[in-house]
Motif scaffolding. Structure first.
Motif, PDB file in Angstrom:
ATOM      1  N   ALA A   1       0.813  -1.216   0.000  1.00 27.46           N
ATOM      2  CA  ALA A   1       0.000   0.000   0.000  1.00 27.46           C
ATOM      3  C   ALA A   1       0.849   1.269   0.000  1.00 27.46           C
ATOM      4  N   ASP A   2       2.016   1.258   0.616  1.00 32.67           N
ATOM      5  CA  ASP A   2       2.835   2.466   0.714  1.00 32.67           C
ATOM      6  C   ASP A   2       3.927   2.556  -0.353  1.00 32.67           C
ATOM      7  N   VAL A   3       3.921   1.675  -1.333  1.00 31.46           N
ATOM      8  CA  VAL A   3       4.923   1.684  -2.399  1.00 31.46           C
ATOM      9  C   VAL A   3       4.537   2.729  -3.442  1.00 31.46           C
ATOM     10  N   ASP A   4       5.470   3.594  -3.788  1.00 32.53           N
ATOM     11  CA  ASP A   4       5.224   4.637  -4.784  1.00 32.53           C
ATOM     12  C   ASP A   4       5.306   4.024  -6.186  1.00 32.53           C
ATOM     13  N   THR A   5       4.197   4.025  -6.884  1.00 35.33           N
ATOM     14  CA  THR A   5       4.155   3.480  -8.249  1.00 35.33           C
ATOM     15  C   THR A   5       3.864   4.564  -9.273  1.00 35.33           C
ATOM     16  N   SER A   6       4.075   5.821  -8.899  1.00 35.38           N
ATOM     17  CA  SER A   6       3.763   6.922  -9.807  1.00 35.38           C
ATOM     18  C   SER A   6       4.576   6.857 -11.098  1.00 35.38           C
ATOM     19  N   HIS A   7       5.739   6.223 -11.068  1.00 34.41           N
ATOM     20  CA  HIS A   7       6.557   6.101 -12.278  1.00 34.41           C
ATOM     21  C   HIS A   7       5.905   5.182 -13.317  1.00 34.41           C
ATOM     22  N   LEU A   8       4.837   4.504 -12.943  1.00 35.36           N
ATOM     23  CA  LEU A   8       4.128   3.621 -13.872  1.00 35.36           C
ATOM     24  C   LEU A   8       2.766   4.176 -14.278  1.00 35.36           C
ATOM     25  N   ASP A   9       2.479   5.427 -13.927  1.00 40.25           N
ATOM     26  CA  ASP A   9       1.173   6.005 -14.222  1.00 40.25           C
ATOM     27  C   ASP A   9       0.847   6.024 -15.709  1.00 40.25           C
ATOM     28  N   ASP A  10       1.848   6.177 -16.563  1.00 39.82           N
ATOM     29  CA  ASP A  10       1.606   6.253 -18.005  1.00 39.82           C
ATOM     30  C   ASP A  10       1.569   4.888 -18.682  1.00 39.82           C
ATOM     31  N   VAL A  11       1.764   3.825 -17.937  1.00 39.36           N
ATOM     32  CA  VAL A  11       1.742   2.474 -18.497  1.00 39.36           C
ATOM     33  C   VAL A  11       0.298   1.976 -18.507  1.00 39.36           C
ATOM     34  N   GLU A  12      -0.116   1.410 -19.644  1.00 42.64           N
ATOM     35  CA  GLU A  12      -1.484   0.927 -19.763  1.00 42.64           C
ATOM     36  C   GLU A  12      -1.716  -0.299 -18.892  1.00 42.64           C
ATOM     37  N   ASP A  13      -2.932  -0.396 -18.337  1.00 41.17           N
ATOM     38  CA  ASP A  13      -3.304  -1.579 -17.570  1.00 41.17           C
ATOM     39  C   ASP A  13      -3.231  -2.810 -18.461  1.00 41.17           C
ATOM     40  N   GLY A  14      -2.703  -3.874 -17.933  1.00 40.88           N
ATOM     41  CA  GLY A  14      -2.644  -5.138 -18.660  1.00 40.88           C
ATOM     42  C   GLY A  14      -1.419  -5.309 -19.537  1.00 40.88           C
ATOM     43  N   CYS A  15      -0.528  -4.327 -19.543  1.00 39.37           N
ATOM     44  CA  CYS A  15       0.670  -4.484 -20.371  1.00 39.37           C
ATOM     45  C   CYS A  15       1.605  -5.500 -19.732  1.00 39.37           C
ATOM     46  N   GLY A  16       2.559  -5.951 -20.483  1.00 38.44           N
ATOM     47  CA  GLY A  16       3.478  -6.972 -19.989  1.00 38.44           C
ATOM     48  C   GLY A  16       4.799  -6.396 -19.533  1.00 38.44           C
ATOM     49  N   CYS A  17       5.687  -7.287 -19.161  1.00 41.55           N
ATOM     50  CA  CYS A  17       7.001  -6.895 -18.635  1.00 41.55           C
ATOM     51  C   CYS A  17       7.799  -6.075 -19.637  1.00 41.55           C
ATOM     52  N   THR A  18       7.724  -6.441 -20.905  1.00 44.85           N
ATOM     53  CA  THR A  18       8.488  -5.726 -21.926  1.00 44.85           C
ATOM     54  C   THR A  18       8.059  -4.279 -22.014  1.00 44.85           C
ATOM     55  N   GLU A  19       6.755  -4.038 -22.004  1.00 44.02           N
ATOM     56  CA  GLU A  19       6.259  -2.667 -22.075  1.00 44.02           C
ATOM     57  C   GLU A  19       6.677  -1.863 -20.850  1.00 44.02           C
ATOM     58  N   ILE A  20       6.641  -2.476 -19.702  1.00 45.71           N
ATOM     59  CA  ILE A  20       7.067  -1.777 -18.481  1.00 45.71           C
ATOM     60  C   ILE A  20       8.557  -1.465 -18.552  1.00 45.71           C
TER      61      ILE A  20
END
Length: 53
Positions: free
Chosen positions: A19-38
């Motif tokens: 819950a406290d992990v900052d994931t803001s660096h992934l805000d522009d990544v589409e839901d459901g994308c895979g490891c390569t896209e990330i």
């Protein structure tokens, strides 16, 4: 406690753990994308930061 209740409790515990992990660096990544896209997304961000230095 039923198996279903146990599974729900375990899932809630996993969610709370992150819950406290900052994931803001992934805000522009589409839901459901895979490891390569990330990986590509984070690499592009790192390249942009390196160019600014």
């Amino acid at each position: 406690m039923s198996d279903e209740e146990t599974e729900e409790t375990a899932e809630e515990s996993r969610d709370d753990r992150y819950a406290d992990v900052d994931t803001s660096h992934l805000d522009d990544v589409e839901d459901g994308c895979g490891c390569t896209e990330i990986w590509e997304h984070t690499s592009e961000r790192e390249d942009a930061v390196a160019e600014d230095d």
